[in-house]
Design an enzyme around this catalytic site. Structure first.
Site, PDB file in Angstrom:
ATOM      1  N   ARG A  25      -4.800  16.773   3.161  1.00 17.89           N
ATOM      2  CA  ARG A  25      -3.909  15.741   2.628  1.00 17.89           C
ATOM      3  C   ARG A  25      -3.450  16.169   1.243  1.00 17.89           C
ATOM      4  O   ARG A  25      -4.254  16.672   0.444  1.00 17.89           O
ATOM      5  CB  ARG A  25      -4.647  14.404   2.571  1.00 17.89           C
ATOM      6  CG  ARG A  25      -3.830  13.227   2.035  1.00 17.89           C
ATOM      7  CD  ARG A  25      -4.714  12.003   1.840  1.00 17.89           C
ATOM      8  NE  ARG A  25      -5.173  11.448   3.087  1.00 17.89           N
ATOM      9  CZ  ARG A  25      -4.641  10.394   3.687  1.00 17.89           C
ATOM     10  NH1 ARG A  25      -3.611   9.775   3.131  1.00 17.89           N
ATOM     11  NH2 ARG A  25      -5.141   9.935   4.813  1.00 17.89           N
ATOM     12  N   GLU A  54      -7.282  -3.653   1.827  1.00 15.22           N
ATOM     13  CA  GLU A  54      -6.533  -2.585   1.153  1.00 15.22           C
ATOM     14  C   GLU A  54      -7.199  -1.225   1.307  1.00 15.22           C
ATOM     15  O   GLU A  54      -7.262  -0.424   0.385  1.00 15.22           O
ATOM     16  CB  GLU A  54      -6.268  -2.941  -0.310  1.00 15.22           C
ATOM     17  CG  GLU A  54      -5.436  -4.215  -0.422  1.00 15.22           C
ATOM     18  CD  GLU A  54      -4.840  -4.417  -1.778  1.00 15.22           C
ATOM     19  OE1 GLU A  54      -4.568  -3.421  -2.471  1.00 15.22           O
ATOM     20  OE2 GLU A  54      -4.616  -5.590  -2.146  1.00 15.22           O
ATOM     21  N   GLY A  55      -7.707  -1.006   2.513  1.00 11.66           N
ATOM     22  CA  GLY A  55      -8.385   0.243   2.840  1.00 11.66           C
ATOM     23  C   GLY A  55      -9.883   0.059   2.798  1.00 11.66           C
ATOM     24  O   GLY A  55     -10.461  -0.152   1.729  1.00 11.66           O
ATOM     25  N   SER A  72      -6.266  -1.451   9.495  1.00  9.47           N
ATOM     26  CA  SER A  72      -6.203  -0.084   8.984  1.00  9.47           C
ATOM     27  C   SER A  72      -5.177   0.748   9.742  1.00  9.47           C
ATOM     28  O   SER A  72      -4.543   1.644   9.182  1.00  9.47           O
ATOM     29  CB  SER A  72      -7.588   0.573   9.084  1.00  9.47           C
ATOM     30  OG  SER A  72      -8.541  -0.133   8.303  1.00  9.47           O
TER      31      SER A  72
END
Length: 397
Positions: free
Chosen positions: A381, A363-364, A132
């Site tokens: 964000r 993938e996260g 990550s």
């Protein structure tokens, strides 16, 4: 808003489902046990146009929209996660990245044969000490004239022994942290490259996963994807595409769990009635259906944003997080519905449960996506257009 599928999408679903039912389902138990699948499947995927389903025809693909890729991944994962993973990595993480970031020369040399299924593409980002936390990677690429000299290691790389081309990320300037990472197209035949499979995985056992090693691999400057320092940006954009396919596959896994559970509910009786008549079993079935319908809507919403050529990181993250969590829970419930028979290879639910865990991590992780969604809501964000966006889908191209 139009929730109808086109005739072309319906035909794709029928074709993909028939392929899955005819060629994957009858063999997957054996392949899962052996830890490999018949490589003829690659040719069949290529013959059906599945290896470049959403790549424009001018680059060797089928020219369908991005939701066609979701449909394909959903149907393949009904059979087994292995085959959705193959398409996710080859198309989502590699080919779509070349479509978005590649030069015309790179597209002709690498994207065209990949879209036709003549070559296989893969993706190398994760390292033993960098999952990550991408900035923790240790791989380096040092400029030497008209080449870069690549050294390092990648791990948990799907298609590690099968792919011909790899999209690999390494530091060209570690002092710049995220802004010092650069992307490269690496060929298996380049001297100094080697790979090694990881054996005895918990799930997705028929798939090829392992490590990549780079020892003074000389990569021509023309094999750099994007500019120096754009690697992190390219990796994150690639993950938007990969996460989209993972989420779509999770929808297919929920569907597989639901179909297997409904079938078993009509076959098995306890206390004088079919187990489907028991309310707690009905609760599990209802939760699977709810998870399936909600996940499907999230996936196709993200796909429509891709079709429009707009940034879709937030929508894709939400789809990946929720669909994979729903799939993991559906697999656990399907196992529970089957009771002791869930342990038997006569039923597929044990494999579903094993396969459902990896997508919650790669993938996260669910934790990463939880943080992302909270930061979007809190305003910490924001999505901004990239200097090179994934091309919007244009019919007939």
């Amino acid at each position: 808003m139009d929730f109808r599928f086109t005739d072309e999408q319906d035909l794709l679903r029928k074709t993909a489902r028939k392929f899955t039912d005819d060629e994957i389902v009858p063999n997957i138990s054996k392949w899962d046990t052996e830890g490999k699948f018949d490589p003829v499947i690659w040719k069949r995927l290529a013959d059906l146009g599945f290896m470049g389903v959403c790549i424009p025809e001018k680059y060797g693909g089928s020219g369908m929209d991005y939701n066609a890729l979701a449909i394909l991944c959903e149907e393949l994962e009904r059979g087994d996660t292995t085959f959705r993973t193959a398409v996710s990595v080859h198309t989502g993480l590699n080919s779509m990245s070349l479509l978005q970031w590649g030069t015309e020369e790179q597209k002709q040399k690498y994207l065209v044969p990949q879209a036709k299924g003549e070559k296989i593409g893969a993706f190398g980002l994760t390292e033993p000490g960098a999952g990550s936390d991408v900035a923790a990677m240790s791989s380096t690429a040092v400029r030497d004239g008209e080449h870069y000299v690549l050294n390092g290691q990648k791990t948990w790389i799907s298609l590690c022994d099968q792919a011909d081309h790899f999209l690999v990320f390494a530091y060209t300037d570690k002092a710049k942290k995220h802004h010092g990472i650069t992307a490269f197209i690496v060929e298996r035949t380049m001297p100094g490259f080697s790979s090694k499979a990881i054996k005895n995985k918990y799930g997705i056992r028929a798939g090829n996963t392992g490590e990549l090693f780079f020892e003074n691999v000389r990569i021509p400057v023309e094999n750099r994807l994007g500019e120096e320092g754009e690697g992190f940006k390219i990796a994150m954009a690639s993950l938007d595409n990969g996460r989209f396919t993972v989420a779509a596959g999770a929808v297919g896994l929920i569907r597989a769990c639901l179909e297997a559970s409904v079938k078993y509910c009509h076959e098995r009786e306890t206390f004088g009635k079919p187990i489907g008549k028991h309310q707690l079993v009905q609760q599990m079935i209802a939760n699977m259906e709810a998870g399936y319908q909600m996940s499907r809507l999230l996936v196709y919403r993200a796909g429509e944003l891709k079709n429009r050529g707009v940034r879709n990181t937030r929508a894709t993250s939400l789809a990946k997080w929720q669909a994979c969590d729903f799939a993991n829970q559906a697999a656990d419930d399907a196992f529970q519905i089957h009771g002791a028979y869930g342990y038997s290879d006569d039923y597929p639910v044990a494999r579903y449960l094993r396969n459902s865990k990896a997508p919650v991590i790669y993938e996260g992780t669910r934790e990463i996506h939880t943080i992302m969604q909270a930061e979007y809501v809190l305003g910490y964000r924001q999505e901004k257009p990239l200097n090179k966006m994934l091309p919007a889908w244009t019919p007939g191209e």
